[in-house]
Design a protein around this motif. Structure first.
Motif, PDB file in Angstrom:
ATOM      1  N   UNK A   8     -33.776 -48.685  28.191  1.00 35.90           N
ATOM      2  CA  UNK A   8     -33.732 -47.265  28.576  1.00 35.90           C
ATOM      3  C   UNK A   8     -33.939 -46.410  27.474  1.00 35.90           C
ATOM      4  N   UNK A   9     -34.545 -45.251  27.715  1.00 36.49           N
ATOM      5  CA  UNK A   9     -34.835 -44.279  26.599  1.00 36.49           C
ATOM      6  C   UNK A   9     -34.019 -43.181  26.802  1.00 36.49           C
ATOM      7  N   UNK A  10     -33.574 -42.296  25.767  1.00 36.20           N
ATOM      8  CA  UNK A  10     -33.124 -40.965  25.900  1.00 36.20           C
ATOM      9  C   UNK A  10     -33.667 -39.949  24.887  1.00 36.20           C
ATOM     10  N   UNK A  11     -33.318 -38.761  25.233  1.00 30.38           N
ATOM     11  CA  UNK A  11     -34.129 -37.799  24.516  1.00 30.38           C
ATOM     12  C   UNK A  11     -33.124 -37.552  23.290  1.00 30.38           C
ATOM     13  N   UNK A  12     -33.561 -37.855  22.136  1.00 33.56           N
ATOM     14  CA  UNK A  12     -32.961 -37.660  20.669  1.00 33.56           C
ATOM     15  C   UNK A  12     -33.465 -36.179  20.144  1.00 33.56           C
ATOM     16  N   UNK A  13     -34.129 -35.439  20.361  1.00 33.18           N
ATOM     17  CA  UNK A  13     -34.650 -34.207  19.773  1.00 33.18           C
ATOM     18  C   UNK A  13     -35.681 -33.526  20.636  1.00 33.18           C
ATOM     19  N   UNK A  14     -35.566 -32.211  20.455  1.00 36.49           N
ATOM     20  CA  UNK A  14     -36.392 -31.202  21.157  1.00 36.49           C
ATOM     21  C   UNK A  14     -36.983 -30.270  20.008  1.00 36.49           C
ATOM     22  N   UNK A  15     -38.318 -29.990  20.285  1.00 37.89           N
ATOM     23  CA  UNK A  15     -38.917 -28.963  19.439  1.00 37.89           C
ATOM     24  C   UNK A  15     -39.733 -28.152  20.326  1.00 37.89           C
ATOM     25  N   UNK A  16     -40.014 -26.809  19.814  1.00 35.74           N
ATOM     26  CA  UNK A  16     -40.978 -25.969  20.342  1.00 35.74           C
ATOM     27  C   UNK A  16     -42.096 -25.572  19.547  1.00 35.74           C
ATOM     28  N   UNK A  17     -43.524 -25.692  20.018  1.00 36.56           N
ATOM     29  CA  UNK A  17     -44.315 -24.979  19.127  1.00 36.56           C
ATOM     30  C   UNK A  17     -45.121 -23.816  19.946  1.00 36.56           C
ATOM     31  N   UNK A  64     -28.471 -29.251  27.421  1.00 40.05           N
ATOM     32  CA  UNK A  64     -29.334 -28.469  27.045  1.00 40.05           C
ATOM     33  C   UNK A  64     -28.858 -26.990  27.715  1.00 40.05           C
ATOM     34  N   UNK A  65     -29.163 -25.951  27.043  1.00 38.97           N
ATOM     35  CA  UNK A  65     -28.812 -24.582  27.459  1.00 38.97           C
ATOM     36  C   UNK A  65     -29.853 -23.409  27.332  1.00 38.97           C
ATOM     37  N   UNK A  77     -23.482 -20.653  20.001  1.00 36.21           N
ATOM     38  CA  UNK A  77     -23.106 -21.192  18.546  1.00 36.21           C
ATOM     39  C   UNK A  77     -21.665 -21.541  18.411  1.00 36.21           C
ATOM     40  N   UNK A  78     -20.798 -20.884  19.092  1.00 36.84           N
ATOM     41  CA  UNK A  78     -19.270 -21.309  19.014  1.00 36.84           C
ATOM     42  C   UNK A  78     -18.909 -22.359  19.685  1.00 36.84           C
ATOM     43  N   UNK A  79     -19.763 -22.737  20.563  1.00 36.17           N
ATOM     44  CA  UNK A  79     -19.499 -24.056  21.498  1.00 36.17           C
ATOM     45  C   UNK A  79     -20.342 -25.118  20.622  1.00 36.17           C
ATOM     46  N   UNK A  80     -20.857 -24.752  19.407  1.00 37.60           N
ATOM     47  CA  UNK A  80     -21.438 -25.958  18.501  1.00 37.60           C
ATOM     48  C   UNK A  80     -22.787 -26.532  19.128  1.00 37.60           C
ATOM     49  N   UNK A  81     -23.440 -25.669  19.877  1.00 36.44           N
ATOM     50  CA  UNK A  81     -24.891 -25.944  20.212  1.00 36.44           C
ATOM     51  C   UNK A  81     -25.723 -25.571  19.264  1.00 36.44           C
ATOM     52  N   UNK A  82     -26.790 -26.260  19.074  1.00 35.76           N
ATOM     53  CA  UNK A  82     -27.843 -26.063  18.095  1.00 35.76           C
ATOM     54  C   UNK A  82     -29.163 -25.489  18.636  1.00 35.76           C
ATOM     55  N   UNK A  83     -29.571 -24.152  17.921  1.00 34.37           N
ATOM     56  CA  UNK A  83     -31.134 -23.877  18.521  1.00 34.37           C
ATOM     57  C   UNK A  83     -32.160 -24.526  18.202  1.00 34.37           C
ATOM     58  N   UNK A  98     -33.832 -18.631  23.510  1.00 38.27           N
ATOM     59  CA  UNK A  98     -33.980 -19.836  22.814  1.00 38.27           C
ATOM     60  C   UNK A  98     -33.365 -20.984  23.666  1.00 38.27           C
ATOM     61  N   UNK A  99     -33.863 -22.278  23.358  1.00 37.61           N
ATOM     62  CA  UNK A  99     -33.444 -23.398  23.873  1.00 37.61           C
ATOM     63  C   UNK A  99     -32.213 -23.971  22.811  1.00 37.61           C
ATOM     64  N   UNK A 100     -31.107 -24.373  23.529  1.00 38.23           N
ATOM     65  CA  UNK A 100     -30.302 -25.072  22.655  1.00 38.23           C
ATOM     66  C   UNK A 100     -29.759 -26.462  23.286  1.00 38.23           C
ATOM     67  N   UNK A 101     -29.250 -27.170  22.151  1.00 41.93           N
ATOM     68  CA  UNK A 101     -28.958 -28.741  22.531  1.00 41.93           C
ATOM     69  C   UNK A 101     -27.682 -28.961  22.006  1.00 41.93           C
ATOM     70  N   UNK A 102     -27.113 -29.825  22.408  1.00 48.88           N
ATOM     71  CA  UNK A 102     -25.879 -30.554  21.837  1.00 48.88           C
ATOM     72  C   UNK A 102     -25.990 -31.954  22.078  1.00 48.88           C
ATOM     73  N   UNK A 103     -25.315 -32.596  20.984  1.00 51.17           N
ATOM     74  CA  UNK A 103     -25.486 -34.135  20.953  1.00 51.17           C
ATOM     75  C   UNK A 103     -24.055 -34.755  21.345  1.00 51.17           C
ATOM     76  N   UNK A 104     -22.899 -34.239  21.094  1.00 47.73           N
ATOM     77  CA  UNK A 104     -21.747 -34.688  21.400  1.00 47.73           C
ATOM     78  C   UNK A 104     -21.158 -34.179  22.627  1.00 47.73           C
TER      79      UNK A 104
END
Length: 152
Positions: A8-17, A64-65, A77-83, A98-104
């Motif tokens: 099974x695979x999972x999304x580990x990172x997202x980027x935008x160009x 994702x948000x 940002x306060x909820x520890x999401x990363x842009x 912006x698209x935001x992600x969270x790992x935990x």
């Protein structure tokens, strides 16, 4: 064509160009590009979302948000999401998106992401268990409504 993976695979990172200058870099680093312009119908530069896979659930993204206001930006940002690295409206003199992600914070890692262009399909996607972020990535433009979706 279908692909069956050994694990099974999972999304580990997202980027935008927002230009093709970094396409080769992302391909060499193992990213996969969603084959849909996130600014379809806008008449501006092509914007693509890229993602990288992992077989390790603990390395996967858990949420994702999308933000389109300053208050939502600060709230995430306060909820520890990363842009993600690029403002989708960079250079367009429109509100920043912006698209935001969270790992935990979740035991359900993200398995796949989708750009949904057929808004009539939203109820079917939700019924199938897909999270549909109902904020258009083209907000402020006359382009198509596009929603970022993910499945866990």
């Amino acid at each position: 064509m279908w692909v069956k993976r050994e694990l099974q695979t999972y999304i580990s990172d997202v980027a935008i160009t927002d230009s093709s200058t970094s396409d080769e870099k992302y391909l060499r680093e193992g990213y996969i590009r969603l084959d849909e312009d996130a600014h379809r119908g806008v008449g501006s530069d092509y914007v693509f979302i890229w993602y990288r896979l992992t077989t390790i659930p603990e390395h996967a993204l858990s949420d994702l948000k999308v933000s389109s206001t300053e208050s939502k930006f600060q709230d995430l940002q306060k909820q520890n999401y990363q842009p993600v690295n690029v403002n989708l409206n960079e250079g367009a003199r429109r509100m920043p998106i912006y698209v935001w992600y969270k790992r935990e914070g979740s035991n359900t890692p993200i398995k796949t992401i989708i750009l949904l262009l057929n808004i009539d399909a939203v109820p079917g996607f939700i019924k199938a268990g897909v999270t549909v972020i109902q904020k258009s990535l083209n907000a402020g433009f006359k382009g198509r409504t596009e929603y970022l979706c993910f499945y866990q």
